[in-house]
Design an enzyme around this catalytic site. Structure first.
Site, PDB file in Angstrom:
ATOM      1  N   SER A  43     -72.737   4.244  16.149  1.00  0.00           N
ATOM      2  CA  SER A  43     -72.405   3.504  14.920  1.00  0.00           C
ATOM      3  C   SER A  43     -73.505   3.798  13.905  1.00  0.00           C
ATOM      4  CB  SER A  43     -72.318   2.002  15.203  1.00  0.00           C
ATOM      5  OG  SER A  43     -73.545   1.496  15.668  1.00  0.00           O
ATOM      6  N   HIS A 157     -68.925   0.896  21.001  1.00  0.00           N
ATOM      7  CA  HIS A 157     -69.642   1.108  22.266  1.00  0.00           C
ATOM      8  C   HIS A 157     -68.808   0.724  23.480  1.00  0.00           C
ATOM      9  CE1 HIS A 157     -73.738   0.600  19.988  1.00  0.00           C
ATOM     10  NE2 HIS A 157     -73.130   1.734  19.718  1.00  0.00           N
ATOM     11  N   GLN A 165     -70.070  -5.667  17.754  1.00  0.00           N
ATOM     12  CA  GLN A 165     -70.552  -4.622  18.675  1.00  0.00           C
ATOM     13  C   GLN A 165     -71.465  -5.122  19.802  1.00  0.00           C
ATOM     14  OE1 GLN A 165     -71.840  -0.601  17.039  1.00  0.00           O
ATOM     15  NE2 GLN A 165     -73.846  -1.424  17.559  1.00  0.00           N
ATOM     16  N   GLU A 166     -72.373  -6.068  19.480  1.00  0.00           N
ATOM     17  CA  GLU A 166     -73.383  -6.434  20.484  1.00  0.00           C
ATOM     18  C   GLU A 166     -73.602  -7.942  20.544  1.00  0.00           C
ATOM     19  OE1 GLU A 166     -76.960  -4.135  19.623  1.00  0.00           O
ATOM     20  OE2 GLU A 166     -75.706  -2.417  19.096  1.00  0.00           O
ATOM     21  N   GLU A 207     -74.056   0.494  26.365  1.00  0.00           N
ATOM     22  CA  GLU A 207     -75.430   0.001  26.469  1.00  0.00           C
ATOM     23  C   GLU A 207     -75.637  -0.838  27.726  1.00  0.00           C
ATOM     24  OE1 GLU A 207     -76.676  -1.669  22.723  1.00  0.00           O
ATOM     25  OE2 GLU A 207     -76.520   0.288  21.750  1.00  0.00           O
ATOM     26  N   ASP A 245     -75.181  -8.189  16.924  1.00  0.00           N
ATOM     27  CA  ASP A 245     -75.076  -7.046  16.002  1.00  0.00           C
ATOM     28  C   ASP A 245     -73.589  -6.820  15.777  1.00  0.00           C
ATOM     29  OD1 ASP A 245     -75.106  -4.768  14.520  1.00  0.00           O
ATOM     30  OD2 ASP A 245     -76.035  -3.491  16.037  1.00  0.00           O
ATOM     31  N   GLU A 287     -77.474  -9.062  13.082  1.00  0.00           N
ATOM     32  CA  GLU A 287     -77.714  -7.714  12.543  1.00  0.00           C
ATOM     33  C   GLU A 287     -76.414  -7.181  11.947  1.00  0.00           C
ATOM     34  OE1 GLU A 287     -79.324  -5.052  15.540  1.00  0.00           O
ATOM     35  OE2 GLU A 287     -78.402  -3.329  14.541  1.00  0.00           O
ATOM     36  N   ASP A 314     -79.397  -2.724   9.508  1.00  0.00           N
ATOM     37  CA  ASP A 314     -79.483  -1.495  10.300  1.00  0.00           C
ATOM     38  C   ASP A 314     -78.849  -0.360   9.487  1.00  0.00           C
ATOM     39  OD1 ASP A 314     -79.226   0.576  12.105  1.00  0.00           O
ATOM     40  OD2 ASP A 314     -77.939  -0.481  13.510  1.00  0.00           O
ATOM     41  N   LYS A 339     -85.350   2.265  13.996  1.00  0.00           N
ATOM     42  CA  LYS A 339     -84.934   3.303  14.943  1.00  0.00           C
ATOM     43  C   LYS A 339     -85.630   4.593  14.552  1.00  0.00           C
ATOM     44  CE  LYS A 339     -80.123   1.708  15.579  1.00  0.00           C
ATOM     45  NZ  LYS A 339     -78.797   1.746  14.902  1.00  0.00           N
ATOM     46  N   SER A 366     -85.564  -0.768  17.967  1.00  0.00           N
ATOM     47  CA  SER A 366     -84.277  -0.584  18.659  1.00  0.00           C
ATOM     48  C   SER A 366     -84.138   0.794  19.304  1.00  0.00           C
ATOM     49  CB  SER A 366     -83.152  -0.755  17.634  1.00  0.00           C
ATOM     50  OG  SER A 366     -81.899  -0.385  18.180  1.00  0.00           O
ATOM     51  N   HIS A 367     -83.440   0.784  20.410  1.00  0.00           N
ATOM     52  CA  HIS A 367     -82.947   2.003  21.067  1.00  0.00           C
ATOM     53  C   HIS A 367     -81.727   2.515  20.300  1.00  0.00           C
ATOM     54  CE1 HIS A 367     -79.577  -0.225  23.382  1.00  0.00           C
ATOM     55  NE2 HIS A 367     -79.760  -0.733  22.206  1.00  0.00           N
ATOM     56  N   ARG A 368     -81.058   3.556  20.833  1.00  0.00           N
ATOM     57  CA  ARG A 368     -79.749   3.984  20.336  1.00  0.00           C
ATOM     58  C   ARG A 368     -78.737   3.812  21.476  1.00  0.00           C
ATOM     59  NH1 ARG A 368     -79.801   5.984  14.991  1.00  0.00           N
ATOM     60  NH2 ARG A 368     -77.686   5.172  15.212  1.00  0.00           N
ATOM     61  N   SER A 369     -77.457   3.860  21.119  1.00  0.00           N
ATOM     62  CA  SER A 369     -76.454   3.699  22.183  1.00  0.00           C
ATOM     63  C   SER A 369     -76.450   4.900  23.138  1.00  0.00           C
ATOM     64  CB  SER A 369     -75.073   3.461  21.589  1.00  0.00           C
ATOM     65  OG  SER A 369     -74.783   4.410  20.593  1.00  0.00           O
ATOM     66  N   LYS A 390     -84.841  -4.370  21.026  1.00  0.00           N
ATOM     67  CA  LYS A 390     -83.574  -4.357  21.769  1.00  0.00           C
ATOM     68  C   LYS A 390     -83.399  -3.008  22.447  1.00  0.00           C
ATOM     69  CE  LYS A 390     -80.136  -2.988  18.267  1.00  0.00           C
ATOM     70  NZ  LYS A 390     -78.770  -3.211  17.784  1.00  0.00           N
TER      71      LYS A 390
HETATM   72  O1  LIG Z   1     -76.015  -0.283  15.992  1.00  0.00           O
HETATM   73  C1  LIG Z   1     -77.034  -0.277  16.695  1.00  0.00           C
HETATM   74  O2  LIG Z   1     -77.915  -1.087  16.468  1.00  0.00           O
HETATM   75  C2  LIG Z   1     -77.254   0.776  17.734  1.00  0.00           C
HETATM   76  C3  LIG Z   1     -78.085   0.426  18.905  1.00  0.00           C
HETATM   77  O3  LIG Z   1     -77.682  -0.723  19.587  1.00  0.00           O
HETATM   78  O4  LIG Z   1     -76.082   1.453  18.063  1.00  0.00           O
HETATM   79  P1  LIG Z   1     -76.001   3.026  17.720  1.00  0.00           P
HETATM   80  O5  LIG Z   1     -77.130   3.683  18.398  1.00  0.00           O
HETATM   81  O6  LIG Z   1     -74.657   3.448  18.232  1.00  0.00           O
HETATM   82  O7  LIG Z   1     -76.111   3.145  16.229  1.00  0.00           O
HETATM   83 MG   LIG Z   2     -76.945  -1.978  14.727  1.00  0.00          MG
END
Ligand SMILES: O=C(O)[C@@H](CO)OP(=O)(O)O
Ligand SMILES: [Mg+2]
Length: 420
Positions: A43, A157, A165-166, A207, A245, A287, A314, A339, A366-369, A390
């Site tokens: 995303s 995801h 999404q989260e 995730e 998120d 988020e 984000d 990120k 943050s990580h990525r998916s 996260k």
């Molecule tokens: O939207 C987000 O915050 C991320 C990570 O959780 O997702 P993606 O890496 O797919 O952008």
């Molecule tokens: Mg996000």
């Protein structure tokens, strides 16, 4: 301290979605060696730095990532081995200039970020300093971040019909990192039982969170609040709280409305819905509550909820110092997601965090998916004392690599745990 690069190589490896990505290895002239794995999002914000992938990101050996690998092994290695460097910032800037585009699209943000992360790690090793301490900016006090465990997945995801999404659980009230990780694992287990009791699927999303066939966000929030209680914790700021998120850009329609569980909502309707959610459930952070192009909506959302809720940008900020500065001037949100691969170098990531710190905006690392076993972001969150991180569910190796690194740091150093 000046340094010389004696070797720089990249390799195509697999990420957690079975898609190709890069691993970069660097060796300094003093012998310090380090490796970094490059993550990739699904995303993505439209103004993110551009990675070189294959069309659908999914063909190992297909060419896109191999092109980035070729640039690391060729042009970037030639540049970095060329002469001594005074700092990571200088090397990062030289790579940005070599790329020559505003969004790193020629050499690929995935090539640059892999090199930048590996270099940071090698420089810390050659200093004999833990990476988190090496990353600590002057005047900043390192601390242990509150892990935000993404235990229930929707959006792009997961294959379910859940638009948000989260759904994360955050042990804000935990006394230590070890207790926080334990709380995350216990809530995750309680949630698995609750889903099983309702005959809902416990299959996983990208995730590592569960991806049941539930479409109403409030139904998920009921389930989560119940799971927190069942695991023996108090739902809320003094126990285990909830963060969302929405990744709302993904379900914003061409006419500007938002499609949530089959209902078309205006920006104002969605803000009302989020206000009700924060009233009815223990939610401390939202988020991407609105889409990246909905700036007026963001300003209204911030005016409405910003004094009580952390509102994280984000897609709308893309970890870009210039974009964040402009957004701060307009009163958009009160926190930025961070990120490393979204902007493409460690130096610019630290700059983005400094911009936030100066304005009193929080930073949410943050990580990525799509992830690798690399745990760089755990050190980044500790070193910058940003208070929260996260990294997905408390399950699956590419997610637990980060949480386990936090446990390792916490066991070795007497750092404070918590968000403020
Ligand atoms: O939207 C987000 O915050 C991320 C990570 O959780 O997702 P993606 O890496 O797919 O952008
Ligand atoms: Mg996000």
């Amino acid at each position: 301290m000046t340094f010389n690069v004696s070797d720089l190589t990249a390799l195509e490896i697999l990420d957690s979605r079975a898609r190709p990505t890069l691993a970069v290895t660097v060796r300094l002239a003093d012998g310090a060696t380090a490796r970094a794995g490059v993550p990739s999002g699904a995303s993505t914000g439209s103004r993110e730095a551009v990675e070189l992938r294959d069309g659908d990101k999914s063909r190992f050996g297909g060419g896109g990532v191999l092109t980035a690998v070729g640039f690391v092994n060729g042009e970037i290695a030639d540049l970095l081995r060329g002469h001594p460097w005074n700092s990571l910032a200088e090397a990062d800037q030289a790579m940005i200039s070599l790329d020559g585009t505003p969004n790193k699209s020629r050499l690929g943000a995935n090539a640059l970020v892999g090199v930048s992360m590996a270099l940071a790690r090698a420089l810390a090793a050659s200093d004999g300093t833990p990476l988190w301490r090496w990353l600590t900016p002057p005047g900043v006090v390192p601390s242990l971040p509150v892990p935000h465990f993404n235990v229930l997945n929707g959006g792009v995801h997961a294959p379910n019909d859940l638009d948000f999404q989260e759904f994360m659980v955050a042990p804000l009230g935990a006394p230590s990192m070890a207790e926080a990780v334990r709380a995350g694992a216990e809530v995750y287990a309680a949630l698995r039982r609750a889903l099983g009791d309702r005959k809902l699927s416990t299959g996983l999303g990208d995730e590592g969170g569960f991806a049941p066939e539930v479409s109403e966000p409030e139904e998920v929030l009921h389930l989560l609040t119940e799971a927190i209680g069942d695991a023996g914790y108090r739902p809320g700021a003094d126990g285990v709280s909830i963060a969302l998120d929405l990744a709302a850009s993904e379900f914003r329609q061409p006419d500007g409305r938002y499609l949530v569980a089959g209902d078309l909502l205006t920006s104002g309707d969605l803000i009302d819905r989020l206000a009700a959610i924060t009233r009815d459930f223990p939610v401390h952070l939202i988020e991407d509550g609105l889409g990246e192009d909905d700036e007026d909506g963001w300003i209204a959302l911030t005016g409405r909820l910003g004094s009580a809720v952390e509102l994280v940008g984000d897609d709308i900020f893309c970890t870009n110092p210039a974009i964040i500065s402009a957004a701060i001037d307009r009163g958009i949100g009160n926190a930025s997601l961070i990120k490393v691969n979204q902007i493409g170098t460690v130096t610019e990531t630290l700059e983005a965090m400094a911009v936030c710190r100066r304005a009193g905006y929080r930073q949410f690392v943050s990580h990525r998916s799509g992830e690798t076993e690399d745990s760089f972001i755990a050190d980044l969150a500790v070193g910058t004392g940003c208070g929260h991180l996260k990294s997905g569910a408390p399950a699956r190796g590419e997610r637990t690599a980060k949480y386990n690194r936090l446990l390792e740091i916490a066991a070795g150093f007497p750092l404070r745990y918590g968000m403020s």
